[in-house]
Design an enzyme around this catalytic site. Structure first.
Site, PDB file in Angstrom:
ATOM      1  CB  SER A   1      -0.857  -0.028   1.270  1.00 30.16           C
ATOM      2  OG  SER A   1      -1.316   1.252   1.577  1.00 30.16           O
TER       3      SER A   1
ATOM      4  CE1 TYR B   1      -4.004  -1.913   5.104  1.00 34.60           C
ATOM      5  CE2 TYR B   1      -3.325   0.243   4.300  1.00 34.60           C
ATOM      6  CZ  TYR B   1      -3.732  -1.055   4.060  1.00 34.60           C
ATOM      7  OH  TYR B   1      -3.842  -1.496   2.770  1.00 34.60           O
TER       8      TYR B   1
ATOM      9  CE  LYS C   1      -1.612  -4.287   3.487  1.00 30.32           C
ATOM     10  NZ  LYS C   1      -1.940  -5.594   2.918  1.00 30.32           N
TER      11      LYS C   1
END
Ligand code: UDP
Length: 326
Positions: free
Chosen positions: A117, A141, A145
């Site tokens: 991402s 988040y 990643k």
């Protein structure tokens, strides 16, 4: 016929990739716990319902299906939720990915396409942002990643046969233009789908999170890529690995951005509805501008997107929304 295992193939992006792989003649198997995915979304190949926490189930799938490569979508994807529930994100996105990588090692499956991402960049220092920009994620988040990207790099250092492609998605929207599948999560939080729900009358108003960002109209700018163009990049990345390509990382976007207000205008144009809009405070974890520098993707694969048009993206999303019944 190459055998491709797709984790999260019942989810939004995964289901579009599964459809494309099926159409291109791959033997595809989806492994999904259906926590946010839907069995009907798996329109090609078989669905095996299982969780990545369950290594025995995974082992069974690897033993029976004997994949040549794995495309890994499973994971939790909502930035604000990751701030409230970090452990959910570290378990889902990091621990479960390590389970999968361990089983791949056990069965000597060495080709891996990973859903990364743009959130790994945090607030990018360079816009449009190239792959070599500094990596400073500002949400759990994004950190999950980045951790997985580091794990992949370390595995490929320890095992010269292991090759991966990490695709750093910018924003993804729209639906299969044939209308077979589309976004179908229980409680959508993403801008395009939420705006379409407001247009449809399912949600009362659209909240704009922050109107004093350092952008021309004060709202955040994002690079929205059509889900089918993104799906195509996965197939390209997979074929590159199957042809012996080296580990690599690519941004995926169109290299241009639209503000939240521009997205709302597009939704109003396409749907013919006026949205009830409420302005609110900034959301934690939102960088002001995310636009991909896609020169590496374009140069390496001679990639040219098919659906680079915000109104078209929203039109396919709208047609799906009108058709979709929970
Ligand atoms: N956004 C918004 N209202 C919403 C959902 C999103 O104003 O109901 C904004 C959000 O603050 C961000 C942009 O739209 O600036 C894109 O957010 P989204 O959640 O769609 O994707 P993200 O960039 O977080 O992956």
């Amino acid at each position: 016929m190459k055998r491709i295992l797709v984790t999260g193939g019942a989810g939004y992006i995964g289901s579009h990739v599964v459809k494309m792989l099926g159409e291109r003649g791959y033997n595809v198997l989806t492994y999904d716990n259906l926590s946010t995915g839907n069995p009907w979304a798996v329109v090609r190949g078989k669905l095996f319902v299982g969780d990545l926490a369950n290594k025995n189930k995974l082992r069974k799938v690897f033993r029976d299906f004997k994949p040549d490569a794995v495309i890994h979508f499973s994971g939790a994807i909502v930035v604000p939720e990751s701030i409230s529930f970090p452990l959910k994100y570290y378990r889902n996105n990091v621990v479960n990915t390590i389970n999968l990588l361990e089983i791949m090692e056990e069965f000597r499956v060495n080709k891996f396409v990973f859903s990364s991402s743009a959130s790994v960049y945090g607030i990018p220092e360079i816009v449009p942002t190239p792959e070599c920009a500094p990596l400073n994620p500002i949400s759990p988040y994004g950190r999950t990643k980045l951790i997985v990207e580091k794990v992949l790099a370390d595995i490929s250092l320890s095992n010269s046969d292991f090759k991966y492609v990490a695709l750093r998605y910018f924003n993804v929207a729209g639906a299969d233009p044939e209308g077979e599948i589309g976004f179908a999560y229980p409680e959508p939080t993403h801008l395009v789908v939420r705006s379409l729900k407001v247009a449809k009358g399912e949600v009362n108003s659209l909240v704009i999170y922050g109107t004093d960002y350092p952008t021309p109209d004060g709202t955040c700018i994002r690079d929205y890529v059509h889900v089918m163009d993104l799906a195509e990049v996965h197939v390209i990345a997979l074929e590159y690995l199957l042809d012996g390509g080296n580990s690599n990382i690519f941004n995926v976007g169109y290299g241009k951005g639209y503000s939240v207000k521009e997205v709302i205008s597009s939704v109003e144009r396409v749907t013919g509805k006026r949205l009830n809009v409420v302005e609110a405070q900034k959301r934690e974890g939102d960088p002001p501008i995310l636009i991909a520098d896609i020169s590496k993707l374009v140069k390496t694969f001679n990639w040219s997107p098919k659906y680079d048009d915000l109104d078209f993206i929203i039109k396919t999303g709208w047609e799906w929304e009108l058709k979709f019944r929970r």
